[in-house]
Write an enzyme that holds these catalytic residues in place. Structure first.
Site, PDB file in Angstrom:
ATOM      1  N   HIS A  51       1.632   2.338  -3.458  1.00 19.85           N
ATOM      2  CA  HIS A  51       0.595   3.214  -4.027  1.00 19.85           C
ATOM      3  C   HIS A  51       0.778   4.643  -3.528  1.00 19.85           C
ATOM      4  O   HIS A  51       0.616   5.613  -4.283  1.00 19.85           O
ATOM      5  CB  HIS A  51      -0.796   2.723  -3.622  1.00 19.85           C
ATOM      6  CG  HIS A  51      -1.291   1.515  -4.340  1.00 19.85           C
ATOM      7  ND1 HIS A  51      -1.395   1.441  -5.711  1.00 19.85           N
ATOM      8  CD2 HIS A  51      -1.741   0.316  -3.864  1.00 19.85           C
ATOM      9  CE1 HIS A  51      -1.885   0.259  -6.057  1.00 19.85           C
ATOM     10  NE2 HIS A  51      -2.100  -0.439  -4.963  1.00 19.85           N
ATOM     11  N   GLU A  57       0.826  -1.212   0.000  1.00 16.66           N
ATOM     12  CA  GLU A  57       0.000   0.000   0.000  1.00 16.66           C
ATOM     13  C   GLU A  57       0.856   1.256   0.000  1.00 16.66           C
ATOM     14  O   GLU A  57       0.473   2.280  -0.574  1.00 16.66           O
ATOM     15  CB  GLU A  57      -0.963  -0.016   1.189  1.00 16.66           C
ATOM     16  CG  GLU A  57      -2.006  -1.130   1.139  1.00 16.66           C
ATOM     17  CD  GLU A  57      -2.829  -1.136  -0.133  1.00 16.66           C
ATOM     18  OE1 GLU A  57      -3.011  -0.060  -0.736  1.00 16.66           O
ATOM     19  OE2 GLU A  57      -3.281  -2.215  -0.546  1.00 16.66           O
TER      20      GLU A  57
END
Length: 672
Positions: free
Chosen positions: A464, A461
């Site tokens: 991202h 994550e």
């Protein structure tokens, strides 16, 4: 009170002022925002001057400021910290927002202007030309070229779909909460660590229950299944997970899925396509469902064979036939036997704060020269949210917000969002990005110890987040992570590599009590065991990806003929040779939020599609010295910074020097 959405936030980096937001602000701001944007569009189409980029595309990009601000905050709360009021308003707003979107993308006068600019786009600069091309194909695929009767039916379908997807997510959240497994005898949870037991006790106490509550995660398999010694408890957890949104009553998603699939198939036909997957892939790097089927079909037989071989090995060690609820527990036993490795026992070396500071942040500092300063003076949507200011050698580049822990008001899974995206047109100089995870919270004063999967998810994550922080675009719709769906997972998957990179692992994997580093032999065995279990992992993923394709390659008549969601799912998996009771799909139909509520419809293949690029990129880093500033800068400048301003595969070729090759992925997953 003044509605905080009616003007730009005055907080640093335009961070939304969550503390000033009240429920009553949302509807007013949505209505003002929609009205204002329609007026802005009307002004564009009323301009008597011939259409140009400056009098059409630029004002279109500037439009909708109020709507963008309120939607960003509202949908952040809807996913991260929802309430009954937010859920009710989300259902009310879904068809209205769909209608508003259609009012813009189906506007014949606006499309005529963009079509004219598209025909004469060669005189524009590279980014402007790419923006025109993106806007043009998006409007065509949205139905802008249809006649009035077809547009009217399309509007109705879009409103229906928005309502259905909202209901799907609401049903899933509520049923997931209801199906949490309450255990009243601690012996039934033998095998869990003290921290895990503390988290389960806290979850029960938060609902005024006595005992220990095992809350469910979004995927089928719960991470605690690898540790709990009681087969009966494991079976209870697996049964609850598989039952989500299938039990009848108001939270059942089975009939809702059939409605969704039929509406999507009809919408595709209106747009001139055979099926929904054809619409979706027409505007992705894949290009067509056939290309997706070719890749998935190439991988599925080998994945099934590997999963079968793994089951045989697990059953031999386990002393009996391995079921779905036993698989993770048996796999840990085999891993211990084969590699002298107990991943559950590693949790004391994966304390969350150390993983964040000395792992996730450390790798970013070494690669990109970033530094992170916590800002307790700034606040997110919940007291649990932490805010960090991110800087590089040239100064601050934005904010990173982290919401680590699970709660009943947060949807399952892990994700990244952009609250503010850097772009030149609006003069936004920095980005604000968020990461949400769902780590069980232990009791106050006790450490948060992560599983190996949670560590890898953290790095994923954050990949991202880096993409969103580094993205540098001239125009808002090309900013942040606004890239093709089957490319967006690529940067995050690349960032996963650093979790196991020796220099990084050595830095963060230290015992939370003694500070003792993870034994070098254990670290090596972790790397040696990376391919162990890939048959199961690849098979469960491919089942979900192929199930998504099966639902969304139905034409209108085929979709109408499906009357039983469970039977269709079973048939679809059997037809590709992946039906195996011991290896259920990562997400079954009724809780497949990615594709029935999360925007990945006909696009769940994106993870493995992006992994082709990712695995090839990992090879490049290994060949070129690994964790160095030079390598990080090349990856940042040629790929992450490009945002959505150019063809992503061209950006990849610029970085890699050639197109991606499949070999590294096949080797990584044991499919070669």
């Amino acid at each position: 009170m003044t509605n905080p959405f009616l003007a730009e936030s005055e907080l640093p980096y335009q961070l939304p002022d969550f503390a000033a937001v009240r429920d009553e602000h949302f509807l007013e701001a949505f209505e003002v925002g929609m009205t204002e944007q329609l007026a802005e569009i009307a002004a564009i189409t009323a301009d008597p001057a011939p259409p140009t980029f400056e009098n059409t595309l630029a004002p279109l990009e500037r439009s909708g400021g109020v709507l963008d601000r309120v939607a960003t905050v509202f949908f952040t709360l809807a996913s991260s910290d929802t309430t009954d009021a937010i859920q009710a308003l989300e259902e009310e707003l879904a068809p209205r927002l769909a209608a508003h979107h259609d009012a813009i993308v189906l506007d014949a006068a606006l499309f005529a202007r963009i079509d004219a600019i598209h025909a004469a786009r060669d005189d524009l600069d590279d980014e402007q030309r790419y923006l025109v091309e993106r806007r043009h194909i998006e409007m065509v695929l949205a139905g802008a070229a249809l006649d009035d009767a077809a547009k009217e039916r399309l509007r109705a379908l879009n409103q229906q779909l928005s309502t259905l997807t909202t209901r799907f997510e609401k049903n899933l959240l509520n049923d997931t909460n209801e199906l949490a497994v309450l255990v009243t005898d601690a012996a039934e949870l033998t095998g869990l660590t003290a921290g895990e037991l503390s988290a389960a006790r806290e979850a029960a106490a938060s609902r005024d229950l006595e005992g220990w509550l095992v809350t469910l995660v979004l995927p089928t398999g719960h991470p605690w299944l690898s540790s709990i010694e009681s087969a009966a408890t494991r079976a209870r957890i697996m049964e609850a997970s598989r039952a989500r949104a299938t039990r009848g009553g108001e939270y059942d998603n089975r009939e809702l899925v059939l409605e969704l699939v039929r509406a999507r198939a009809e919408r595709a036909r209106l747009l001139g396509f055979r099926d929904h997957a054809s619409v979706v892939t027409a505007d992705e790097t894949a290009g067509s469902p056939a290309a997706v089927a070719e890749l998935l079909g190439r991988l599925a037989p080998a994945a099934a064979r590997n999963a079968a071989a793994e089951r045989e090995a697990l059953s031999a060690t386990f002393g009996g036939e391995v079921t779905a609820s036993d698989w993770a527990f048996a796999a840990d036993a085999v891993r211990r036997e084969r590699y002298d490795l107990d991943t559950a026992a590693l949790r004391p070396w994966f304390e969350a704060e150390r993983v964040l500071q000395d792992g996730v942040f450390f790798a970013a500092e070494r690669l990109y020269g970033l530094s992170f300063r916590e800002r307790p003076d700034l606040h997110g949507w919940n007291d649990e949210v932490r805010v960090f200011e991110v800087s590089d050698g040239d100064g601050p580049i934005g904010l990173y917000l982290l919401d680590l822990y699970t709660r009943d008001s947060k949807r399952g899974g892990a994700w990244m969002n952009s609250l503010v995206s850097r772009n030149e047109l609006l003069g936004v100089p920095a980005s604000v990005v968020t990461n949400n995870l769902n780590v069980p919270r232990p009791a106050a004063g006790e450490p948060t110890l992560l599983t190996l999967d949670e560590v890898e998810t953290f790095f994923h994550e954050f990949g991202h987040a880096l993409h969103g922080l580094f993205a540098h675009a001239g125009y808002p719709s090309l900013a942040g992570t606004n890239v093709f769906r089957d490319f967006v997972e690529f940067p995050s998957q690349v960032n996963e590599m650093w979790a196991m990179w020796p220099e990084v692992l050595t830095n963060y994997a230290r015992h939370h009590e003694t500070g003792e580093p993870l034994d070098a032999g254990v670290a090596q065995r972790l790397r040696d065991a990376e391919r162990f279990g890939q048959g199961f992992g690849t098979s469960e993923y491919l089942q979900a990806a192929l199930l998504d394709q099966a639902w969304h390659t139905l034409d209108v008549e085929q979709a109408a003929a499906v009357t039983d969601a469970a039977a269709f799912e079973a048939g679809a998996l059997a037809s590709v040779g992946l039906a195996d009771d011991a290896v259920p799909p990562r997400y079954a139909t009724t809780y497949f939020a990615h594709v029935f509520a999360g925007g990945y419809d006909a696009g769940y293949y994106s993870y493995i599609w992006s992994e082709v690029l990712d695995a090839d990129t990992v090879e490049w880093f290994r060949e070129n010295g690994g964790l160095t500033r030079e390598n990080g800068e090349r990856f940042r400048r040629r790929l992450l910074q490009a945002a959505g301003t150019r063809d992503p595969l061209a950006a990849f070729r610029d970085f890699r020097g050639r197109d991606a090759e499949l070999g590294p992925l096949l080797a990584r997953r044991g499919l070669d």
